[in-house]
Scaffold this active site. Structure first.
Site, PDB file in Angstrom:
ATOM      1  CE  LYS A  88      -2.454   0.962   3.736  1.00  0.00           C
ATOM      2  NZ  LYS A  88      -1.903  -0.245   4.332  1.00  0.00           N
ATOM      3  NE  ARG A 111       0.056   4.128   9.087  1.00  0.00           N
ATOM      4  CZ  ARG A 111      -0.178   2.850   9.360  1.00  0.00           C
ATOM      5  NH1 ARG A 111      -0.582   2.495  10.565  1.00  0.00           N
ATOM      6  NH2 ARG A 111      -0.017   1.924   8.459  1.00  0.00           N
ATOM      7  CG  PHE A 318      -3.196  -3.360   8.958  1.00  0.00           C
ATOM      8  CD1 PHE A 318      -2.132  -4.095   8.453  1.00  0.00           C
ATOM      9  CD2 PHE A 318      -3.143  -2.942  10.278  1.00  0.00           C
ATOM     10  CE1 PHE A 318      -1.041  -4.428   9.253  1.00  0.00           C
ATOM     11  CE2 PHE A 318      -2.047  -3.268  11.086  1.00  0.00           C
ATOM     12  CZ  PHE A 318      -1.009  -4.013  10.567  1.00  0.00           C
ATOM     13  CD1 TRP A 426       8.616  -2.877  -5.136  1.00  0.00           C
ATOM     14  CD2 TRP A 426       9.554  -3.633  -7.018  1.00  0.00           C
ATOM     15  NE1 TRP A 426       9.784  -3.531  -4.793  1.00  0.00           N
ATOM     16  CE2 TRP A 426      10.379  -4.006  -5.930  1.00  0.00           C
ATOM     17  CE3 TRP A 426       9.936  -3.995  -8.299  1.00  0.00           C
ATOM     18  CZ2 TRP A 426      11.561  -4.714  -6.101  1.00  0.00           C
ATOM     19  CZ3 TRP A 426      11.122  -4.714  -8.475  1.00  0.00           C
ATOM     20  CH2 TRP A 426      11.927  -5.056  -7.372  1.00  0.00           C
TER      21      TRP A 426
END
Length: 573
Positions: A88, A111, A318, A426
């Site tokens: 994520k 975060r 999550f 990625w």
């Protein structure tokens, strides 16, 4: 674009494909943080450097930009996570990089990683491949010291409570009913339940105590929900620390120490500025877990990103059943945010795991498992639609993914009538997310004027918990333990039941049983304990076997991390 930017050409990606995330990060050429601050339009007195590539941003920026129109807020969430990882944060970073490539000034708000998962099971939390936040090692370890400040503030309060009892206990605190725990930013199961004060009168009053991981501390939640220094002190003052012998609640403000605790958080309250591999500005601030806390970065960092960017990309921890739900019901309520679009991240590997395959079978092509696992994505889409925010599904692409399985995924997205994109961020950085970025930008143009909530804070606590269980998880019922039933009555009697709910639940399942993968049916949510977090402004409902201090796995990530003679870290992921 700077000539120092890491190249993302297909040729280079193919030749460097087997580099680890850490190796990619260590080879990157970073811009001095002064250049990133200038990109954001920060004035020289509005930021303070922490070395060459990190800075603290002063809250005065919010005052200077108070009249500026806010940028559109994009939330990145995911299907229920699996041991394979969904990436994520990788998608969040790649999306922000892609939006900047499309000449839309975009700021990322994330975060801070906790060292518990870094050395435990999950590893770091700065993205992966060519969609990373850097300097990777510093962010994943001590960073600017925010985690240490939060830990110190938490433990200062713990020490002051025991000191109060030692010196006469004027407030009449019952040592058996102190609810405030100590904290440590590390997974340590041996500290879940401890006895303190042994060794005689001079060492204090013996009593039971325990440790939470720092990211589950109420101080962490307060830091992430406070809107200024005054708000911070007031919220700290409202913390419930325990009860008297007469069963009356005792708050931090009665100890008159909220100012001292806030003093330890003065610098920690300022968001941290870093960059991605493509030099997109990133504000990283706060790190509450989503399975045991509310799972979102700070309101201050998100507001700052919205003031300084045309778009602000953020994420919630999550799956959408935890992170997104708490983002909407807790963070958006307090910060008065209305997100313009939601990105739901999935992977072929996670779909196959939710479709019943074992981790060892993931190399096997199995379109039927993809179909079965897609039921999990379908549930999250249905749940997110209840908030009336435009949704785009992002398939986080792995270069080993099979084309037939991808085709099945695309067909299933089309059957839902929802926008989707294959994100190769990625492998290709921002270039691999251009289609995703374009679809997100288009979706955000129809952003809602309001955000409907699935429960009203004026409803009683039981009704709110049942609404989350039913509307978010798809549960058929909620079972409250005897202890939880008693606590429901006590919380109502105290007048605390008009607060939002923060559910503590496993991330691996829509239920509270991690073994129930996919889209379970006819299950109950088991609430075993309710914890009033009055400073943070919510009630935590502990379900299933959720713990506020995790343990290390049999083979922790720490075993693979090393430091060479030149001071270069290896093995961090």
């Amino acid at each position: 674009m700077s000539t120092r930017q890491t190249s993302n050409t297909s040729e280079q990606q193919n030749t460097e494909r087997k580099l680890t995330d850490l190796e990619i990060a260590q080879q990157a050429e970073l811009l001095p943080i002064a250049e990133i601050a200038a990109k954001l339009g920060l004035q020289e007195d509005e930021w303070e450097g922490y070395g060459r590539y990190k800075a603290k941003v002063d809250l005065s920026v919010l005052e200077r930009t108070a009249e500026r129109p806010e940028g559109k807020l994009i939330l990145v969430t995911a299907m229920n996570p699996t041991v394979a990882g969904e990436g994520k944060t990788t998608v969040s970073v790649g999306l922000a990089q892609a939006m900047n490539r499309l000449n839309h000034r975009t700021v990322l708000a994330l975060r801070e990683p906790s060292m518990g998962p870094v050395f435990g099971m999950k590893g770091g939390a700065t993205g992966g491949g060519y969609s990373q936040v850097v300097p990777m090692e510093e962010i994943n370890l001590h960073f600017t010291g925010d985690m240490h400040a939060i830990t110190a503030a938490n433990n200062l309060l713990a020490a002051l409570i025991d000191n109060h009892i030692q010196h006469g206990n004027e407030l009449g605190l019952d040592p058996r009913r102190i609810v405030w725990k100590r904290a440590l930013d590390m997974n340590d199961r041996a500290l879940r339940q401890v006895i303190i004060g042994l060794g005689g009168k001079q060492n204090g009053t013996p009593r039971e105590d325990g440790f939470d991981i720092t990211v589950a501390s109420e101080i962490m939640a307060i830091l992430c929900l406070a809107q200024d220094l005054h708000d911070l002190k007031e919220m700290i003052g409202n913390i419930l620390i325990g009860y008297t012998y007469s069963n009356d609640p005792v708050y931090v403000r009665q100890l008159k120490v909220q100012g001292a605790i806030a003093a330890l958080l003065k610098d920690a309250l300022k968001p941290n500025l870093v960059q991605t591999l493509e030099h997109t500005p990133v504000l990283i601030h706060g790190g509450p877990f989503a399975n045991i806390a509310h799972g979102c970065n700070s309101i201050l960092a998100t507001k700052m990103a919205m003031r300084l960017g045309e778009y602000a990309v953020t994420e919630a921890g999550f799956g959408a059943d935890l992170g997104a739900e708490k983002f909407f019901h807790i963070k958006c309520r307090k910060g008065k945010f209305v997100p313009s679009a939601v990105v739901l991240v999935a992977t072929i590997r996670a779909l196959k795991l939710h479709g019943g395959m074992s981790p060892g079978e993931l190399h096997t092509v199995n379109p039927e498992a993809v179909k079965r696992g897609f039921a999990n994505v379908e549930h999250h889409v249905e749940m997110l639609r209840k908030f009336e925010v435009p949704i785009v599904i992002a398939l986080n692409h792995f270069y080993q993914d099979d084309e037939e399985e991808i085709a099945v995924f695309e067909s299933l997205c089309q059957s839902l009538g929802i926008e989707y994109s294959i994100a190769k961020v990625w492998e290709h950085g921002g270039e691999g997310g251009l289609e995703l970025a374009a679809k997100v930008i288009a979706a955000a143009q129809d952003s809602p004027a309001r955000l409907p909530m699935l429960y009203d804070t004026e409803q009683d606590l039981r009704t709110k918990i049942e609404a989350i269980a039913r509307e978010i998880y798809g549960a058929s019922s909620v079972v409250f333990s005897d202890q939880a039933e008693r606590q429901l009555k006590q919380i109502a009697r105290m007048g605390w039941d008009r607060l939002p709910v923060c559910m503590a639940k496993t991330q691996y399942s829509l239920s509270d049983n991690p073994a129930l993968i996919g889209r379970p049916q006819d299950f109950a949510i088991h609430v075993r304990e309710l914890q009033p977090k009055l400073g943070a402004g919510f009630i935590v409902a502990l379900t299933g076997k959720m713990l506020t201090m995790p343990g290390l796995p049999r083979m922790p990530m720490a075993i693979g991390i090393d430091l060479d003679d030149q001071g270069r870290i290896t093995g961090l992921s």
